[in-house]
Scaffold this active site. Structure first.
Site: not given
Length: 897
Positions: A35, A105, A114, A116, A361, A477, A767, A786, A788-791, A853, A873
């Site tokens: 602002k 403000r 809305g 703050m 803005r 709002h 993993e 590949s 396995g980013t979850n595990d 993956c 990928y």
């Protein structure tokens, strides 16, 4: 003209704007907030901006560092700022004859609508209100402004119950037989001011502050304090806004939209933020202040004649009621959009025919609007195609990728409001934010129904599938926040009478109670009883155009996590370039084959297992054939069986007899086998390649099914799929050696039997931390990795994703993790292992194919990381493929500078 960078010193915290002065500008957003920097910028290009000054975000940080205290040096700087406003306006702060009034403000780096606090009309007291009445010639206006100030200051600064003030106002109107605030006369407002002051003294224990400087410092402290309010914290968490950014405070000369019928206030967008059409879009109110529009207290009038006529509304538009000021405003719209090269969200006030700009803005917009605006601005030459790609938030595409209401489905229309945020949603009716959050956490879809929303409702709005309000316009709002969140919203449904305490809504003799199902259509404004059928989205037009542009610049390929033909078809329609993860365990759970799976598990020897697997082979082959047909010509990464065997056996006592009978074994034998297979920590137990090492015949059957299916499809379609056989949970090279030998042997046998070969790869899922560390060794055998980013996240952090929800929220809140590490990749920890494994894998096998993956494959921040380490990928769930395509393009643009 000085900029903040030039004028700033180590101790400068106050920056002036207006009246020919701009100490800052658009490049100073981090220091002055959005602002403040935009007010300075508008002043510098000679737009009508009331003079003021900004206290920087650096002061906010210092304020909290020093125990919520202001340094002594700030007092003199603020005094200079006030003197600047006095010099430009010719009025004096606290002057009883012709007082200067100011607004106070907030203004963070990024818009937080809305969230703050704001205080208007500051500088009024028992003496200055008389001076304002005399100077303005309008006693009613002066006393109306004073009661607004007391009400707002008591709420924001003194933290008194604003409901008590609202109640006093309603009683005052009822006593006089009025329904609108504008019907109250000067004498009525005087009485209400006296009542408000009595309320303050009763609740606060002290009289309402009369010293204007005390008022100012109280308001500045309250605005800084609102940065750490619960609603602001929730908003920051939902929108990934760092807590250490802080907010600036803007102190600005008041201009008044409530000085009679030649005055007005409004909020406008240079283009339609819902649809993206190139048409001025907005609302205004005659004889009102800005909070009246955005708070949804009064339902405003349309900005343009065309919008009014389209809506069938009667009250005159601004274009009709104030034609000269409207023309001036339209010229400002064009100036600002050209200057900022983006759709602008603008607040303005008209004081006795004079236009003033209070804010500009980049406007929050729906995904549909973002696409249309980006593509059209690129075609207009206002921005480049690369800028158009960068303008659309990838996550926002989620709004476009899900079903909409079927136009031919029967619908029981209850009422109609304003189409404030597009999309459709059905759910159980709830009347408060806490219930919405609680029910949503239990898996229920809910529609949050409110008379009007307030910033305190932010958590419930986020939890709800859709939002319905009885009051407020399309810039209220509820509407602005819903559009930013991608939630459907219908606002200003004026025929709704809502009793939040009784948890009931009434309209035209009908009742809707808590728990009743409602459907809302944010594109038409319709509110319907019950659930309405949906249809799949069509993704063409601007979506298709932007995706084409994105595909031209991205380097990362995008695949899908898919294990059914429908998943694969959806993914391919969304532009997937293959399957990055085809899980096979779900195929084993199918009701038609679970008996054979259990027979295999219960077999006492290899011969028994092979007999059961022989029954599963044609079923498994048919699974892969159906997938390969859809993905013909593309790579398909098939993960061999991963979960522990006990998952396929019954757990409840009442299931054992039924399963034993189906499997042809005794109940005791089944229970004994279930007990043998029981694991205390199955996530780290006998699963993945450990199953293949123990029972190689399982992986042998799956490999045979893959190659037979691939050859079938190649012969039938003339286009072979490219199977990539993935061995899960490998920790050592020897495990992969053994399993690759099994797969290669199956391939050799099938190729010999069929007299035909297909191209294939054998690789592994990384993993486990050990696999990442020993990636160089594993790459001697593995032809692809590949991640396995979850595990990998679970095993690296030692955190179970199934149980982490109980404490991860607190961890993010306390800054231990920037985001939930299962939602966005932990770059510093897990990411370091991915980077290291990629480097070591490539050092051994330069052409090794590398992908990701886990669920992170659809997360834009994680995709940026994948680009930075040069993966080939990412693979995401089908509905996140377009999100990943756009994020990959943005990552490539960022990487190339």
């Amino acid at each position: 003209m000085a900029t903040a960078a030039q004028a700033g010193t180590d101790t400068q915290y106050v920056y002036r704007f207006g009246g020919g002065v701009s100490d800052g500008g658009r490049g100073d957003k981090n220091l002055l907030g959005g602002k403040g920097s935009n007010l300075a910028e508008m002043a510098s290009i000679d737009l009508p901006v009331p003079p003021g000054f900004t206290i920087s975000t650096a002061m906010c940080a210092r304020y909290y560092d020093e125990g919520e205290r202001f340094p002594d040096s700030l007092e003199a700087e603020v005094a200079n700022g006030i003197a600047h406003i006095e010099q430009v306006t010719g009025k004096t702060f606290g002057d009883a004859a012709d007082p200067l009034l100011v607004s106070v403000r907030s203004g963070a780096r990024v818009s937080m609508p809305g969230m703050m606090d704001t205080v208007l009309n500051l500088g009024l007291n028992d003496a200055t209100v008389e001076g304002l009445a005399a100077a303005s010639g309008d006693e009613r206006f002066a006393w109306d402004s004073y009661r607004r100030f007391i009400q707002m200051y008591s709420d924001v600064v003194l933290e008194l119950d604003h409901g008590a003030f609202e109640e006093a106002l309603e009683i005052a109107k009822e006593d006089r037989g009025f329904t609108l605030d504008t019907e109250l006369a000067a004498a009525d407002w005087k009485e209400l001011v006296a009542e408000y002051k009595r309320l303050v003294e009763a609740e606060w224990g002290k009289p309402f502050p009369q010293d204007v400087h005390d008022q100012l410092w109280g308001a500045v402290g309250a605005v800084f304090g609102s940065w750490q309010s619960e609603r602001a914290k929730v908003y920051r968490r939902l929108n990934d806004i760092p807590g250490d950014w802080g907010t600036a405070v803007n102190v600005q000369a008041m201009v008044f939209g409530n000085m009679g019928d030649t005055s007005a206030t409004g909020v406008a967008f240079t283009r339609d933020p819902s649809k993206g059409d190139r048409a001025y879009y907005g609302e205004f109110l005659i004889n009102a202040q800005g909070e009246d529009v955005v708070a949804g207290i009064r339902t405003p009038q349309y900005l343009t004649k065309a919008a009014r006529e389209e809506a069938g509304a009667k009250p005159a538009s601004m274009e009709e009621a104030m034609p000269e000021v409207y023309r001036e405003l339209a010229a400002v719209f064009d100036t600002l959009e050209t200057h900022y090269r983006d759709m602008q969200d603008i607040e303005f006030t008209v004081e006795r025919g004079k236009l003033w700009m209070l804010q500009t803005r980049s406007g929050k917009r729906t995904a549909k609007a973002a696409l249309k605006i980006a593509v059209e601005m690129a075609n207009e030459g206002l921005i480049t195609r690369q800028e158009a790609i960068a303008r659309v938030e990838p996550q926002a595409l989620d709004q476009l990728l899900h079903p909409t209401l079927d136009p031919n489905a029967p619908r029981d229309v209850l009422t109609k409001g304003l189409p404030a945020s597009p999309g459709a949603a059905s759910g159980a009716t709830v009347f408060d934010a806490d219930t919405a959050e609680r029910w949503a956490a239990d898996g229920k879809a809910v529609i949050l129904v409110r008379t009007e929303t307030s910033p305190e409702d932010i958590h419930g709005m986020h939890a709800a599938k859709g939002i319905l309000t009885a009051r407020g316009g399309m810039t209220s709002h509820a509407a602005v926040v819903a559009r930013g969140m991608g939630r459907p919203c219908v606002s200003g449904a004026g025929t709704l009478s809502i009793d939040a305490r009784a948890k009931i809504a009434r309209v035209a003799g009908r009742e809707v109670r808590e728990g009743d199902i409602l459907t809302i259509d944010g594109a038409t404004g319709e509110v319907m009883v019950g659930e309405v059928a949906t249809i799949q989205p069509e993704l063409a037009g601007d979506f298709g155009t932007l995706m084409e542009w994105a595909d031209e610049v991205r380097r990362l390929k995008v695949r899908a996590n898919a294990e059914t033909p429908l998943d694969c078809r959806t993914a391919r329609d969304f532009g997937a370039e293959g399957v990055g993860l085809c899980r096979t365990e779900h195929m084993f759970f199918d009701a038609a084959r679970i008996t054979a799976v259990r027979q295999m598990i219960l077999a006492e020897d290899e011969a028994g297992r092979r007999a059961a697997l022989e029954k599963l082979l044609p079923e498994q082959r048919a699974d892969f054939t159906a997938i390969f047909e859809v993905m013909a010509g593309l790579p398909v990464t098939v993960r061999l069986l991963d979960p522990p065997l006990h998952e396929f056996l019954p757990h409840e006592e009442n299931e054992f007899a039924e399963v034993a009978a189906a499997a042809g074994v005794a109940v005791d034998q089944l229970k004994r086998r279930a007990a043998e297979l029981h694991e205390f920590n199955p996530m780290l137990g006998h699963r993945g390649c450990r199953l293949g090492v123990t029972y190689p015949e399982i992986y042998e059957m799956q490999a045979r099914a893959i190659f037979e299916a691939a050859i079938d499809v190649a012969e039938k379609s003339g286009e072979a799929p490219i199977p990539e056989v993935m061995i899960p949970l490998v920790a050592t090279k020897r495990e992969l050696d053994l399993m690759k030998a099994v797969v290669d042997a199956a391939a050799k046998d099938v190729f010999a039997e069929r007299g035909r070969t297909v191209e294939y790869l054998v690789g592994t899922m990384i993993e486990l931390p050990r696999a990442a560390l020993k990636a160089g060794e594993i790459a001697e055998t593995g032809e692809f990795f590949s991640f396995g980013t979850n595990d990998l996240t679970q095993t690296t952090l030692g955190v179970s994703r199934d149980d982490a929800a109980r404490f991860l929220g607190a961890y993010v809140e306390k800054g231990i993790y920037a985001k939930d590490p299962f939602v966005s990749l932990d770059v510093d920890g897990v990411g370091e292992l991915v980077k290291l494994a990629a480097e070591r894998g490539r050092a051994t096998r330069s052409g090794i194919k590398l992908g990701i993956c886990g669920e992170h494959g659809g997360d834009p921040a994680s995709i940026h990381f994948c680009e930075s380490v040069g993966l080939d990928y990412v693979s995401a769930s089908p509905y996140r493929v377009p999100i990943a395509r756009l994020a990959a393009a943005q990552a490539a643009l960022k990487a190339n500078g």
